[in-house]
Design a protein around this motif. Structure first.
Motif, PDB file in Angstrom:
ATOM      1  N   GLY A 195       5.757   0.483 -11.867  1.00  0.00           N
ATOM      2  CA  GLY A 195       4.581   1.333 -11.685  1.00  0.00           C
ATOM      3  C   GLY A 195       4.864   3.223 -11.653  1.00  0.00           C
ATOM      4  O   GLY A 195       5.685   3.449 -11.791  1.00  0.00           O
ATOM      5  N   GLN A 213       0.634  -1.070  -0.147  1.00  0.00           N
ATOM      6  CA  GLN A 213      -0.259   0.055  -0.294  1.00  0.00           C
ATOM      7  C   GLN A 213       0.215   1.437  -0.145  1.00  0.00           C
ATOM      8  O   GLN A 213       0.494   2.288  -0.423  1.00  0.00           O
ATOM      9  CB  GLN A 213      -0.606   0.072   1.126  1.00  0.00           C
ATOM     10  CG  GLN A 213      -2.102  -1.430   1.033  1.00  0.00           C
ATOM     11  CD  GLN A 213      -2.717  -1.344   0.136  1.00  0.00           C
ATOM     12  OE1 GLN A 213      -3.097  -0.244  -0.131  1.00  0.00           O
ATOM     13  NE2 GLN A 213      -2.838  -2.613  -0.405  1.00  0.00           N
ATOM     14  N   ARG A 217       1.594   7.526  -6.795  1.00  0.00           N
ATOM     15  CA  ARG A 217       0.544   8.744  -6.839  1.00  0.00           C
ATOM     16  C   ARG A 217       0.917   9.618  -6.534  1.00  0.00           C
ATOM     17  O   ARG A 217       0.112  10.782  -7.217  1.00  0.00           O
ATOM     18  CB  ARG A 217      -1.292   8.255  -5.761  1.00  0.00           C
ATOM     19  CG  ARG A 217      -1.399   6.510  -5.612  1.00  0.00           C
ATOM     20  CD  ARG A 217      -3.143   6.819  -5.364  1.00  0.00           C
ATOM     21  NE  ARG A 217      -2.566   6.966  -3.759  1.00  0.00           N
ATOM     22  CZ  ARG A 217      -2.613   5.970  -3.608  1.00  0.00           C
ATOM     23  NH1 ARG A 217      -2.733   4.324  -4.309  1.00  0.00           N
ATOM     24  NH2 ARG A 217      -2.417   5.292  -2.038  1.00  0.00           N
ATOM     25  N   SER A 238       1.968   1.757  -3.193  1.00  0.00           N
ATOM     26  CA  SER A 238       1.292   2.379  -3.956  1.00  0.00           C
ATOM     27  C   SER A 238       0.565   3.746  -3.836  1.00  0.00           C
ATOM     28  O   SER A 238       0.854   4.912  -4.687  1.00  0.00           O
ATOM     29  CB  SER A 238      -0.327   1.487  -3.997  1.00  0.00           C
ATOM     30  OG  SER A 238      -0.318   0.144  -4.418  1.00  0.00           O
ATOM     31  N   ARG A 254       5.164  -6.423  -8.276  1.00  0.00           N
ATOM     32  CA  ARG A 254       5.753  -4.910  -9.229  1.00  0.00           C
ATOM     33  C   ARG A 254       6.946  -5.156 -10.264  1.00  0.00           C
ATOM     34  O   ARG A 254       7.598  -4.911 -10.346  1.00  0.00           O
ATOM     35  CB  ARG A 254       5.897  -3.776  -8.451  1.00  0.00           C
ATOM     36  CG  ARG A 254       5.273  -3.343  -7.293  1.00  0.00           C
ATOM     37  CD  ARG A 254       4.114  -2.873  -8.586  1.00  0.00           C
ATOM     38  NE  ARG A 254       2.664  -1.874  -7.603  1.00  0.00           N
ATOM     39  CZ  ARG A 254       1.968  -1.129  -8.160  1.00  0.00           C
ATOM     40  NH1 ARG A 254       2.154  -0.793  -8.866  1.00  0.00           N
ATOM     41  NH2 ARG A 254       1.067  -0.599  -7.058  1.00  0.00           N
ATOM     42  N   PRO A 285      -1.768  -5.057  -6.141  1.00  0.00           N
ATOM     43  CA  PRO A 285       0.078  -4.088  -5.510  1.00  0.00           C
ATOM     44  C   PRO A 285       1.371  -4.761  -4.812  1.00  0.00           C
ATOM     45  O   PRO A 285       2.045  -3.892  -4.956  1.00  0.00           O
ATOM     46  CB  PRO A 285      -1.208  -3.315  -4.077  1.00  0.00           C
ATOM     47  CG  PRO A 285      -2.012  -4.153  -3.716  1.00  0.00           C
ATOM     48  CD  PRO A 285      -2.353  -4.808  -5.011  1.00  0.00           C
TER      49      PRO A 285
END
Length: 521
Positions: A452, A99, A106, A102, A448, A445
């Protein structure tokens, strides 16, 4: 009297040496107590640092980044919170929770990739003048740089080169062209009489080959010709061998080791640069077989007035990126097929269905081979060692920890892929069926293999097709079985090389190849 003087002198010397010896130790103990015990207690929002006695962890990181990161995970109770590693010039924030990773992808405002990219370009030899030019944002006055055919979006050179490379690899005509060139080269290379380069011995009606040598040479040969046609081979017939040698030691360039520590990479790098310098100065009519991306990057270099040395450097970076992982992932996939006869038979049936009149339908192959795809994904999970990087541009919070600007974030895919919370108690074991039982795992998630965010690998589809194509051609043309040892016992499956930093798919450990008995069908 003399004895008293000598005795006094010895006592004084002893006390003085004791002070000079003990004082630094006391100061070091006080510093360590403050740095790694008191300060973390006073600043709970800062990521915990892995303690050290010597000034930093640079040597440990280069020697085995995996072991150092695993040590950090153990120190933090394996709760996958963000922790820190100190190197010579900066702090590395290690992010291993899916998490949190991710969240990093972002946050493009606080966390950037350009800083890392700039260091990579310097490592590959860009001149100082070129570094200034490649980050220049074209304005209305830069007519040559904003041509509608080359740069209608008015990007700086490096973002334009990235965009060109991505457009080459997007699904469509441009990618089909380069894919067909790769498949054509594989088709020509994988013939019985052309396999002497990987043959170790001959036996009745067959031969014994090195699987690692087979995958390395054929995959790099195919990628080289897809990018440059025959031009680089005409300039230097040994260009594939140079790239293989360069790739083995490219980490020394990435980490910018001093010259006396990167002797292994100097010779192949020089030979590749010599060939590329000749290539970039050829008239375009003599570069007719080059890929669309190569042509357009060189056209952009001309419009930005990039010097020839830096043009050769950017092509070396593209050339290396195109050859960094495919041969290794092919090796691991085929190795597992040979060690698992049931899986091998399933994959043979799947890939055979993709042939029609001795022509391979690569699109069918990519979409209709569930067992091959599961083995491919599991190999990516188990052997992927890429380290994804970002630079902290402004203070931000990831995983309830404050990250300070100027430092770097490291997201090691291996620790994501070995996370037992995501993959189960058997996370460190190869089990392709996990991707058959749960078809959505390739979107998890914690998976990878291709990075990403803005650095999501544009070549992921082509890499998959290249590996699938190699598997399909090999098992259609040849009978292949794992070579047994002298006592008839199946040899040990190769382990991972953990002696050098990983930049992508891991190599097998030194001296651990897979020997294969092969017969022509």
């Amino acid at each position: 009297m003399l004895i008293q003087l000598v005795s006094s002198a010895l006592i004084w010397a002893y006390k003085t040496s004791l002070i000079f010896f003990v004082l630094p130790i006391l100061l070091l103990l006080v510093w360590r107590l403050w740095r790694f015990t008191i300060r973390p207690w006073l600043r709970p929002l800062e990521p915990k640092e892995i303690p050290y006695w010597i000034p930093c962890h640079t040597v440990g990181f280069l020697r085995s980044s995996d072991k150092l990161i695993e040590h950090g995970l153990n120190l933090t109770g394996n709760n996958h919170e963000v922790f820190a590693v100190q190197t010579v010039d900066r702090k590395l924030y290690i992010v291993t929770d899916p998490q949190d990773v991710s969240a990093v992808f972002r946050d493009t405002a606080s966390l950037g990739f350009d800083g890392y990219l700039n260091e990579l370009l310097i490592s590959f030899g860009f001149t100082k003048a070129a570094i200034k030019k490649i980050w220049h944002k074209p304005s209305d006055d830069d007519e040559k740089m904003i041509s509608e055919t080359i740069n209608p979006e008015r990007m700086n050179f490096i973002h334009l080169a990235e965009d060109i490379f991505k457009r080459q690899l997007l699904l469509g005509e441009k990618m089909d062209r380069i894919r067909d060139d790769i498949m054509g080269t594989l088709d020509q290379s994988l013939h019985w009489r052309q396999l002497d380069f990987c043959t170790k011995s001959y036996h009745a009606k067959g031969r014994q080959i090195s699987l690692y040598s087979l995958c390395r040479f054929t995959m790099v040969e195919a990628a080289t010709r897809s990018l440059f046609g025959s031009h680089l081979h005409n300039i230097d017939p040994d260009v594939v061998d140079h790239m293989l040698s360069f790739g083995d030691h490219a980490w020394q360039v990435i980490f910018r080791l001093p010259t006396f520590l990167n002797l292994d990479v100097i010779a192949p790098r020089k030979k590749l640069m010599d060939a590329l310098r000749v290539f970039v100065q050829l008239p375009e009519s003599q570069r007719s077989e080059q890929a669309w991306a190569i042509k357009n990057v060189l056209d952009a270099s001309d419009s930005f007035d990039i010097d020839f040395e830096s043009r050769a450097c950017v092509l070396l970076l593209m050339f290396w990126a195109a050859n960094a992982n495919e041969h290794n992932i092919a090796f691991w996939v085929i190795s597992h097929l040979l060690y698992d006869e049931n899986l091998l038979e399933l994959v043979k049936r799947e890939t055979e269905a993709a042939w029609s009149n001795d022509t391979l339908d690569i699109n069918y192959l990519s979409a209709n081979c569930p067992h091959l795809e599961a083995a491919f994904n599991e190999a990516l999970r188990c052997y992927g060692g890429a380290v994804i990087s970002r630079k902290v541009l402004q203070k931000t919070v990831i995983g309830n920890k404050e990250l300070q600007p100027g430092h770097a974030i490291i997201m090691p895919s291996r620790q994501l892929h070995m996370n037992e919370s995501a993959w189960g108690y058997d996370a460190r074991q190869f089990d392709h069926t996990r991707f058959l039982k749960n078809r959505s795992l390739d979107r998890h998630p914690a998976f990878r293999p291709f990075g990403g965010g803005v650095t999501y690998c544009p070549g992921r589809v082509l890499a998959k097709q290249q590996v699938y194509g190699l598997v399909a051609i090999l098992f259609r043309r040849f009978d292949m079985k794992l070579a047994m040892g002298n006592n008839g016992i199946k040899p040990q499956f190769p382990g991972l090389d953990d002696t050098t930093p990983r930049l992508g798919i891991a190599d097998p450990a030194k001296g651990m190849d897979v020997m294969v008995d092969m017969w022509e069908k």
